[in-house]
Design a protein around this motif. Sequence first.
Motif, PDB file in Angstrom:
ATOM      1  N   GLN B   5       0.856  -1.182   0.000  1.00 49.35           N
ATOM      2  CA  GLN B   5       0.000   0.000   0.000  1.00 49.35           C
ATOM      3  C   GLN B   5       0.891   1.230   0.000  1.00 49.35           C
ATOM      4  O   GLN B   5       1.768   1.387   0.833  1.00 49.35           O
ATOM      5  N   CYS B   6       0.685   2.123  -0.990  1.00 48.20           N
ATOM      6  CA  CYS B   6       1.482   3.356  -1.041  1.00 48.20           C
ATOM      7  C   CYS B   6       0.778   4.443  -0.243  1.00 48.20           C
ATOM      8  O   CYS B   6      -0.429   4.385  -0.010  1.00 48.20           O
ATOM      9  N   GLN B   7       1.562   5.437   0.139  1.00 48.17           N
ATOM     10  CA  GLN B   7       0.985   6.565   0.872  1.00 48.17           C
ATOM     11  C   GLN B   7      -0.141   7.233   0.098  1.00 48.17           C
ATOM     12  O   GLN B   7      -1.071   7.785   0.661  1.00 48.17           O
ATOM     13  N   CYS B   8      -0.034   7.199  -1.210  1.00 46.80           N
ATOM     14  CA  CYS B   8      -1.049   7.860  -2.030  1.00 46.80           C
ATOM     15  C   CYS B   8      -2.357   7.077  -2.059  1.00 46.80           C
ATOM     16  O   CYS B   8      -3.333   7.540  -2.623  1.00 46.80           O
ATOM     17  N   GLY B   9      -2.337   5.873  -1.484  1.00 47.14           N
ATOM     18  CA  GLY B   9      -3.554   5.098  -1.419  1.00 47.14           C
ATOM     19  C   GLY B   9      -3.613   3.964  -2.421  1.00 47.14           C
ATOM     20  O   GLY B   9      -4.461   3.090  -2.337  1.00 47.14           O
ATOM     21  N   HIS B  10      -2.715   3.963  -3.381  1.00 47.97           N
ATOM     22  CA  HIS B  10      -2.745   2.923  -4.403  1.00 47.97           C
ATOM     23  C   HIS B  10      -2.192   1.597  -3.861  1.00 47.97           C
ATOM     24  O   HIS B  10      -1.248   1.585  -3.091  1.00 47.97           O
ATOM     25  N   THR B  11      -2.815   0.500  -4.261  1.00 49.11           N
ATOM     26  CA  THR B  11      -2.325  -0.810  -3.835  1.00 49.11           C
ATOM     27  C   THR B  11      -1.486  -1.420  -4.958  1.00 49.11           C
ATOM     28  O   THR B  11      -1.961  -1.576  -6.076  1.00 49.11           O
ATOM     29  N   ASN B  12      -0.262  -1.740  -4.635  1.00 50.02           N
ATOM     30  CA  ASN B  12       0.660  -2.283  -5.636  1.00 50.02           C
ATOM     31  C   ASN B  12       0.881  -3.765  -5.395  1.00 50.02           C
ATOM     32  O   ASN B  12       0.902  -4.215  -4.248  1.00 50.02           O
ATOM     33  N   PRO B  13       1.088  -4.539  -6.462  1.00 46.17           N
ATOM     34  CA  PRO B  13       1.393  -5.960  -6.279  1.00 46.17           C
ATOM     35  C   PRO B  13       2.728  -6.135  -5.561  1.00 46.17           C
ATOM     36  O   PRO B  13       3.587  -5.245  -5.617  1.00 46.17           O
ATOM     37  N   PRO B  14       2.886  -7.275  -4.869  1.00 45.48           N
ATOM     38  CA  PRO B  14       4.135  -7.495  -4.137  1.00 45.48           C
ATOM     39  C   PRO B  14       5.342  -7.425  -5.068  1.00 45.48           C
ATOM     40  O   PRO B  14       5.250  -7.855  -6.210  1.00 45.48           O
ATOM     41  N   GLY B  15       6.423  -6.862  -4.569  1.00 47.86           N
ATOM     42  CA  GLY B  15       7.647  -6.781  -5.363  1.00 47.86           C
ATOM     43  C   GLY B  15       7.791  -5.452  -6.085  1.00 47.86           C
ATOM     44  O   GLY B  15       8.821  -5.172  -6.687  1.00 47.86           O
ATOM     45  N   THR B  16       6.762  -4.614  -6.033  1.00 49.90           N
ATOM     46  CA  THR B  16       6.842  -3.324  -6.719  1.00 49.90           C
ATOM     47  C   THR B  16       7.864  -2.425  -6.033  1.00 49.90           C
ATOM     48  O   THR B  16       7.956  -2.392  -4.808  1.00 49.90           O
ATOM     49  N   LYS B  17       8.649  -1.695  -6.826  1.00 45.97           N
ATOM     50  CA  LYS B  17       9.652  -0.797  -6.249  1.00 45.97           C
ATOM     51  C   LYS B  17       9.153   0.643  -6.241  1.00 45.97           C
ATOM     52  O   LYS B  17       9.392   1.394  -5.318  1.00 45.97           O
ATOM     53  N   LEU B  18       8.513   1.031  -7.341  1.00 48.08           N
ATOM     54  CA  LEU B  18       7.986   2.393  -7.428  1.00 48.08           C
ATOM     55  C   LEU B  18       6.481   2.295  -7.584  1.00 48.08           C
ATOM     56  O   LEU B  18       5.986   1.547  -8.417  1.00 48.08           O
ATOM     57  N   CYS B  19       5.765   3.063  -6.791  1.00 44.47           N
ATOM     58  CA  CYS B  19       4.310   3.002  -6.837  1.00 44.47           C
ATOM     59  C   CYS B  19       3.820   3.176  -8.273  1.00 44.47           C
ATOM     60  O   CYS B  19       4.244   4.084  -8.986  1.00 44.47           O
ATOM     61  N   GLU B  20       2.938   2.278  -8.688  1.00 46.10           N
ATOM     62  CA  GLU B  20       2.454   2.313 -10.069  1.00 46.10           C
ATOM     63  C   GLU B  20       1.724   3.605 -10.371  1.00 46.10           C
ATOM     64  O   GLU B  20       1.644   4.032 -11.516  1.00 46.10           O
ATOM     65  N   SER B  21       1.176   4.214  -9.337  1.00 41.64           N
ATOM     66  CA  SER B  21       0.358   5.386  -9.569  1.00 41.64           C
ATOM     67  C   SER B  21       1.157   6.679  -9.460  1.00 41.64           C
ATOM     68  O   SER B  21       1.192   7.467 -10.395  1.00 41.64           O
ATOM     69  N   CYS B  22       1.839   6.886  -8.322  1.00 42.52           N
ATOM     70  CA  CYS B  22       2.469   8.190  -8.134  1.00 42.52           C
ATOM     71  C   CYS B  22       3.982   8.152  -8.293  1.00 42.52           C
ATOM     72  O   CYS B  22       4.614   9.199  -8.410  1.00 42.52           O
ATOM     73  N   GLY B  23       4.574   6.955  -8.276  1.00 43.59           N
ATOM     74  CA  GLY B  23       6.018   6.865  -8.488  1.00 43.59           C
ATOM     75  C   GLY B  23       6.853   6.954  -7.230  1.00 43.59           C
ATOM     76  O   GLY B  23       8.084   6.916  -7.307  1.00 43.59           O
ATOM     77  N   ARG B  24       6.221   7.045  -6.069  1.00 41.05           N
ATOM     78  CA  ARG B  24       7.007   7.068  -4.828  1.00 41.05           C
ATOM     79  C   ARG B  24       7.798   5.761  -4.687  1.00 41.05           C
ATOM     80  O   ARG B  24       7.326   4.696  -5.069  1.00 41.05           O
ATOM     81  N   SER B  25       8.969   5.850  -4.064  1.00 42.83           N
ATOM     82  CA  SER B  25       9.735   4.644  -3.775  1.00 42.83           C
ATOM     83  C   SER B  25       9.072   3.900  -2.641  1.00 42.83           C
ATOM     84  O   SER B  25       8.692   4.495  -1.631  1.00 42.83           O
ATOM     85  N   LEU B  26       8.947   2.588  -2.815  1.00 43.82           N
ATOM     86  CA  LEU B  26       8.230   1.813  -1.814  1.00 43.82           C
ATOM     87  C   LEU B  26       9.157   1.093  -0.852  1.00 43.82           C
ATOM     88  O   LEU B  26       8.730   0.616   0.178  1.00 43.82           O
ATOM     89  N   THR B  27      10.424   0.954  -1.216  1.00 41.66           N
ATOM     90  CA  THR B  27      11.331   0.287  -0.281  1.00 41.66           C
ATOM     91  C   THR B  27      12.234   1.330   0.355  1.00 41.66           C
ATOM     92  O   THR B  27      12.478   2.398  -0.219  1.00 41.66           O
ATOM     93  N   GLU B  28      12.708   0.969   1.518  1.00 44.21           N
ATOM     94  CA  GLU B  28      13.536   1.926   2.253  1.00 44.21           C
ATOM     95  C   GLU B  28      14.804   2.244   1.495  1.00 44.21           C
ATOM     96  O   GLU B  28      15.243   3.386   1.396  1.00 44.21           O
TER      97      GLU B  28
END
Lengths: 394, 552
Positions: B5-28
């Motif tokens: 789950q990205c901060q923007c609210g979009h749900t990404n499939p497991p393994g995603t690095k950049l949110c499909e919707s807004c492009g935020r980085s999902l891993t630390e």
Amino acid sequence: MNLADLSSNLLYVAFVAYLIATFVFGGAVKGNKEGTFNSEKRWGKVAITITLIGFAANLGYFFTRWGATGHAPLSNMFEFTTAFGMTLVGGFIILYFLYKTAVLGMIVLPVALLIIAFASMFPSEVSPLIPALQTSWLAIHVSTVVIAEGILAISAAAGLIYLLKVVDPAKKSKQRFWLEAMMYSLVLVVGFVVVSSFFSLTGYEAEFTYVDKEDQEAAITYAMPPIFGMNEYVALTDGAMTPLVETPALVHAGKLTTVVWSVLVGTILYWLIRLIFRKRISALLKPFVKNVNLQLMDEIGYRAIIIGFPIFTLGALVFAMIWAQIAWSRFWGWDPKEVWALITWLFYAAYLHLRLGKGWQGEKSAWLAVIGFAIIMFNLVAVNLIIAGLHSYA
Amino acid sequence: MENLQCQCGHTNPPGTKLCESCGRSLTEKDQNSKLVDMRYEGTARRSQTYNKSIIDKIWNFFSSVKVGVSIIVVLLVAAAIGTILPQQAFVPASTEATIQAYYADTYGSIGRVYHALGFHDLYSSYWFIALVGMLAISLVIASLDRFVPLYKSLKNQRVLRHPSFMDKQRIYGSGPAAEDTLEKAETKLKELKYNVRTDKNGLLAEKGRFSRWGPYVNHIGLIIFLFGVMLRMIPGFYIDESLWLREGETRAIPEVPGYYLENKGFALENYTGEGGEEVFGEALDRVGTVAKNYQTDVVLYQNSEDALPGAADSQEVVAEYPIRVNQPLKFDGYAIYQMDFRLDELKAMTFALTNKETEESLGELTIDLINPVDNYELEGGSTVELLGYYPDFSGFENGEPQTATPLPNNPGFLVELTTPETPEGETSFITIQNTVEPLGENDFKLTFLSADTRDVSGLTVRKDSTLPILGLGGLIFMIGVAQGMYFNHRRFWIQQKADGTVLLAGHTNKNWFGLKKDLDRVVEYASLPAYTDQQDEIDKVEKAEKEGETLS
Ligand code: HEM
């Protein structure tokens, strides 16, 4: 003056123009103050103009020879190698107009000169075509290959410049050793040109008969004093030097003699340069690359391969297979020349894939580009002259 | 594994690095890095996500570029090893034993080892073929692993990206700008042939996306090619026969039912260096004879439909054609090539039956060396009977004459000569050099008078139904490489915040130089804030650090 004479005169013009342009490019680069490109901008224009004149003359050579022989001049060692020198300059011109880097000319032109000089050591008379070569596929296939190789070789030049800049000449390292080894091998080619010209100008000839590896009697004419004798040789020329060593039938002592003479003279030349300048050749060139933008060189090297790879595939694999199917009834026969074209292609494919990963751009890519050039030269020289198959020109 | 789950609210499939919707980085790790890895748009790739089952492991192995490159390099090295000594197809030996002996005799211990390792037939060895097979598997898996998520991601691109996506792009700039900046940028970008999409306060300009499919297209081409190569192992797809055809001879074409070929004549022509060939004089003086043409004039016949098979008079002429190198005869999916020749093969020999003492001739006979008849009746009542014929006589074994090959290279004849004087017959064995009289001294002999010769053409009969498939594979490969290499996928994201600040980011899959040239024109026209190449900055810092190290 007939067409054939005109052709060889045009080649001289091209040679001289490239020679002059080398120095103008060199001066242009050397004249730059640290961090500025003013001299390069001004003198680069002059240098590229001279290069273009030379290239026009070179093309003139090519097409007048085509006219004189009635076939594309790509059918023997002299013609093919000369064409490679020409396309090398052509490749440089393309990339110069994309990136305007004078330093590239300073490296490419002398290498092209060396290649043309090397080519001129082979018999340059107009040779008739054997039946397999009597088709327009000769022109289509070989010209595409030679254009692709000219462009691919530019990436090696860019790589070399990259390495000249990054490798520290003051620090002992593997990189420093191999970089200098590259310089040394270029000087060996000069050595070959020097001895070959010397003995051909003095008209040296020594004839022998020998027994070849199929146990047949054969004859050979040495153009250089025979250091090595062929298997069970008998000298026919009076007063010729007696070979120091006789080799077994498997070894072609005549070719070995040429190699050893070239290495000998090349090495002497190399040490003369070292003694006079008291520096490695790579260190001598270092001041010329002070302004080089590494990232740009990396990009040029990559771009050259990107442009060259599809052309190489088309010429060396696709057209080659079509022709082989027509001439020899099979599109692929694992002939050594074919195999080395495949190796070259696989090598550049590996390069492209390696660059997908991090850490392979920059210096590693530069080394790879230089190795790619070495493979091309191996296919041109060693495979033609040593591992002779269907494609043998020698 | 769980969805992200990205901060923007979009749900990404497991393994995603950049949110499909807004492009935020999902891993630390990505959040802390200076630049974001854009190669596959930060999508979830199967190989990067699962590693549990054996199938995952195999999938991951073959989708790795490292593994792919390793296979390529091993193939390359193997191919090179195969050129150290000639392959068996190029050596003058044909049986297992003679081939082995050839390598040992010609190349000594190196040759022996080379042969023992199987390198004399390297390219059809199982391990070499297996390597090519692994290459194919790797191509398929690696392509699927990347293509599917990449396709989805590029199809569903959003115009607006999170600022943290923008500032992690290699090309990045931000700063104040005029109000009409976005519009002007749009105009210029459209002029530069970009597809521009806008959304609220942002725009996304894109060009050459199709070039991203280049690698997948070329890999498909390779797969098709390799598939075609594999097909030729299936019978029927591929015919390769040789046909030796003597001048004047008509034979059934092997593996081509219903067709016959007649050799009207073979010609070998060399360069003369005269007339129009004077230019070649110098070269001919140096190298000697050079062949100019090998040619077999042939007639192609086909059994007519209604005739009985094999009936000679029911054949129809299909074509008359001069077969030359580079000019095979083509018909009905087959092709016949000029490959080889033998000059002056013996055709027939003429002898006189003579009395040894008086040298008087009792008549002449001509023996056809290909199809000899058994009995020759001479005019004066004498006969010659051919008891045995040995076309390539090679000596006696247990008193029996032997022939090395069925070709009339050195014919030997065992004959019985019967004359009115010697009605019980005399036996004699004749070869070109001498005559042996095994059953005692004879009164008569056969005297050699003359021989007829003719040339033999070595033709190859070929059918290769895989060629269209190989051609298609090659074509697709070429389209793919051109698509991927002569075009680039360039994108710019521009957005203007409420306070007028403009954020600007750019990405290309290759040719950053070209991207910057485009961007410079847009920046100038639309007065965008200056941008930097953040890779340059990183390189500079690294370089400075390195130098710092060496100094300290
Ligand atoms: C001889 C065999 C191969 C050839 C000629 C070939 C050719 C290519 C070419 C020309 C590209 C484009 C490179 C670029 O645009 O910079 C490419 C990309 C690629 N290849 Fe291959 N390839 C081969 C085998 C493989 C194998 C075995 C793998 C397995 C790992 C592989 C994986 C990839 C990947 C992952 C890409 C990048 C795709 C992308 O950027 O979207 N290739 N290949």
